[in-house]
Design an enzyme around this catalytic site. Structure first.
Site, PDB file in Angstrom:
ATOM      1  N   ASP A  46       0.858  -1.186   0.000  1.00 22.11           N
ATOM      2  CA  ASP A  46       0.000   0.000   0.000  1.00 22.11           C
ATOM      3  C   ASP A  46       0.895   1.236   0.000  1.00 22.11           C
ATOM      4  O   ASP A  46       0.957   1.983   0.970  1.00 22.11           O
ATOM      5  CB  ASP A  46      -0.901  -0.029   1.239  1.00 22.11           C
ATOM      6  CG  ASP A  46      -2.086   0.917   1.118  1.00 22.11           C
ATOM      7  OD1 ASP A  46      -2.300   1.461   0.021  1.00 22.11           O
ATOM      8  OD2 ASP A  46      -2.790   1.107   2.120  1.00 22.11           O
ATOM      9  N   GLU A  69      -6.168   5.035  -9.284  1.00 24.24           N
ATOM     10  CA  GLU A  69      -7.485   5.519  -8.884  1.00 24.24           C
ATOM     11  C   GLU A  69      -8.036   6.615  -9.793  1.00 24.24           C
ATOM     12  O   GLU A  69      -7.313   7.516 -10.221  1.00 24.24           O
ATOM     13  CB  GLU A  69      -7.429   6.046  -7.446  1.00 24.24           C
ATOM     14  CG  GLU A  69      -8.783   6.323  -6.846  1.00 24.24           C
ATOM     15  CD  GLU A  69      -8.816   5.996  -5.356  1.00 24.24           C
ATOM     16  OE1 GLU A  69      -9.846   6.282  -4.729  1.00 24.24           O
ATOM     17  OE2 GLU A  69      -7.843   5.455  -4.830  1.00 24.24           O
ATOM     18  N   LYS A  79      -9.171   1.851  -9.862  1.00 16.34           N
ATOM     19  CA  LYS A  79      -9.830   1.991  -8.568  1.00 16.34           C
ATOM     20  C   LYS A  79     -10.996   2.966  -8.674  1.00 16.34           C
ATOM     21  O   LYS A  79     -10.843   4.097  -9.141  1.00 16.34           O
ATOM     22  CB  LYS A  79      -8.838   2.483  -7.503  1.00 16.34           C
ATOM     23  CG  LYS A  79      -7.786   1.456  -7.120  1.00 16.34           C
ATOM     24  CD  LYS A  79      -6.838   1.974  -6.062  1.00 16.34           C
ATOM     25  CE  LYS A  79      -7.464   1.992  -4.698  1.00 16.34           C
ATOM     26  NZ  LYS A  79      -6.497   2.366  -3.645  1.00 16.34           N
ATOM     27  N   THR A 127     -12.897   0.473  -4.230  1.00 16.57           N
ATOM     28  CA  THR A 127     -12.286   0.953  -2.998  1.00 16.57           C
ATOM     29  C   THR A 127     -13.321   1.620  -2.089  1.00 16.57           C
ATOM     30  O   THR A 127     -14.475   1.814  -2.464  1.00 16.57           O
ATOM     31  CB  THR A 127     -11.134   1.928  -3.330  1.00 16.57           C
ATOM     32  OG1 THR A 127     -10.396   2.219  -2.145  1.00 16.57           O
ATOM     33  CG2 THR A 127     -11.656   3.206  -3.949  1.00 16.57           C
ATOM     34  N   PHE A 144     -12.108  -1.452   4.076  1.00 16.00           N
ATOM     35  CA  PHE A 144     -11.142  -0.653   4.831  1.00 16.00           C
ATOM     36  C   PHE A 144     -11.201  -0.991   6.327  1.00 16.00           C
ATOM     37  O   PHE A 144     -11.942  -0.367   7.095  1.00 16.00           O
ATOM     38  CB  PHE A 144     -11.416   0.835   4.599  1.00 16.00           C
ATOM     39  CG  PHE A 144     -10.768   1.377   3.349  1.00 16.00           C
ATOM     40  CD1 PHE A 144     -10.665   0.602   2.213  1.00 16.00           C
ATOM     41  CD2 PHE A 144     -10.269   2.665   3.310  1.00 16.00           C
ATOM     42  CE1 PHE A 144     -10.065   1.094   1.056  1.00 16.00           C
ATOM     43  CE2 PHE A 144      -9.666   3.175   2.173  1.00 16.00           C
ATOM     44  CZ  PHE A 144      -9.568   2.388   1.040  1.00 16.00           C
TER      45      PHE A 144
END
Length: 310
Positions: free
Chosen positions: A16, A86, A122, A146, A168
């Protein structure tokens, strides 16, 4: 083997971060970025040339895309698997705009010599994001959904054929700590951990091929509590803690046979379930706002540097 090495035998480990040195050190299969990580990566020495090239562009939006693609391209040279990129958070409630942006990013990657088979686009898991994933997946553009905080988001994304979802963990836990006044949770009682475990088991029992990738971890204990999950995306700090842990890591999640089915979630059902879940509703809005804020910071940074060099 240390805990990180053991984890890699049962789960695909994803970095990440956009930090090239960290990725080389921990050798993940995939890596994922977001606007916050792109903003951080822009200041790293490894991307100095890319930042200079972005500064030379008159169009700030094009400069951000170029910088994002350059960072993603460098990452594809280090990891053997996927790199997640993203879509602008401002587009999270516009299906057509998300689809157009995703296609544009994939085309920029193609021009840079990177095939779509290496990239995950994303998208925020709004209803519009789910519908965008449905279109993109049909075109062979794989999606990483996401900002997943609720089961309805996860299931809707899976039913749309999304390649991967990112629940998350840490942000879910943060919300419950704040709302209940709980200082800390035992790992098996951690709401974030429990959420991913529930989604994982639901997907397996219903035969959804969508990958479950736990994200946003606050501790190595949370990571270890999801050992066996399809994928886990972990920060360099926690990867380092796992690499230093010489204890035995037990597998927690194991696939089960698909024995159940369920009806397709409608837009009305999705919106009602999300609005009825204060945690998921609040954290989704907060996450979109946060990614947008970091993209704005990147825009400001590029404008300032361009103005200074004029």
């Amino acid at each position: 083997m240390n805990a990180l090495e053991q984890l890699k035998t049962m789960t695909v480990v994803v970095a990440d971060t956009g930090d090239l040195d960290a990725i080389r050190t921990y050798q993940p299969q995939d890596c994922t970025t977001n606007p916050s990580l792109i903003l951080k990566a822009a200041s790293l020495p490894g991307y100095a040339q890319a930042l200079r090239e972005a500064q030379d562009m008159d169009d700030v939006e094009a400069a951000i895309d170029m910088l994002t693609i350059r960072i993603g391209t460098e990452l594809t040279k280090i990891v053997p698997g996927y790199v997640s990129t993203e879509v602008d958070a401002r587009l999270s409630f516009d299906t057509d705009a998300m689809v157009a942006k995703a296609r544009h990013l994939i085309e920029l990657y193609r021009q840079a010599g990177v095939g779509r088979e290496r990239i995950l686009i994303k998208l925020a898991t709004t209803w519009e994001g789910v519908e965008a994933a449905r279109v993109l997946e049909a075109e062979g553009i794989h999606c990483n959904m996401t900002l997943v905080f609720g089961k309805v988001q996860a299931v809707a994304a899976a039913q749309a054929g999304a390649f991967l979802i990112s629940p998350f963990v840490g942000r879910i836990t943060d919300w419950y700590k704040k709302s209940t006044g709980t200082k800390d949770y035992a790992v098996d009682e951690d709401p974030g951990v429990q959420s991913v475990r529930e989604i994982y088991r639901h997907f397996k029992s219903h035969g959804y091929p969508t990958v479950v990738m736990g994200a946003s971890f606050r501790s190595a204990a949370q990571v270890k509590a999801l050992a066996g999950c399809d994928r886990l995306t972990v920060s360099p700090q926690l990867l380092g803690e796992l690499a230093a842990d010489e204890g035995t890591l037990e597998r927690v999640l194991t696939p089960v046979a698909a024995t159940e089915s369920e009806a397709q979630i409608t837009e009305a059902e999705f919106r009602w379930a999300l609005s009825s879940d204060p945690m998921a509703n609040e954290k989704l809005a907060e996450g979109i706002a946060g990614f947008h804020a970091d993209t704005e910071k990147l825009r400001t940074l590029l404008r300032q540097v361009v103005a200074a060099s004029a």
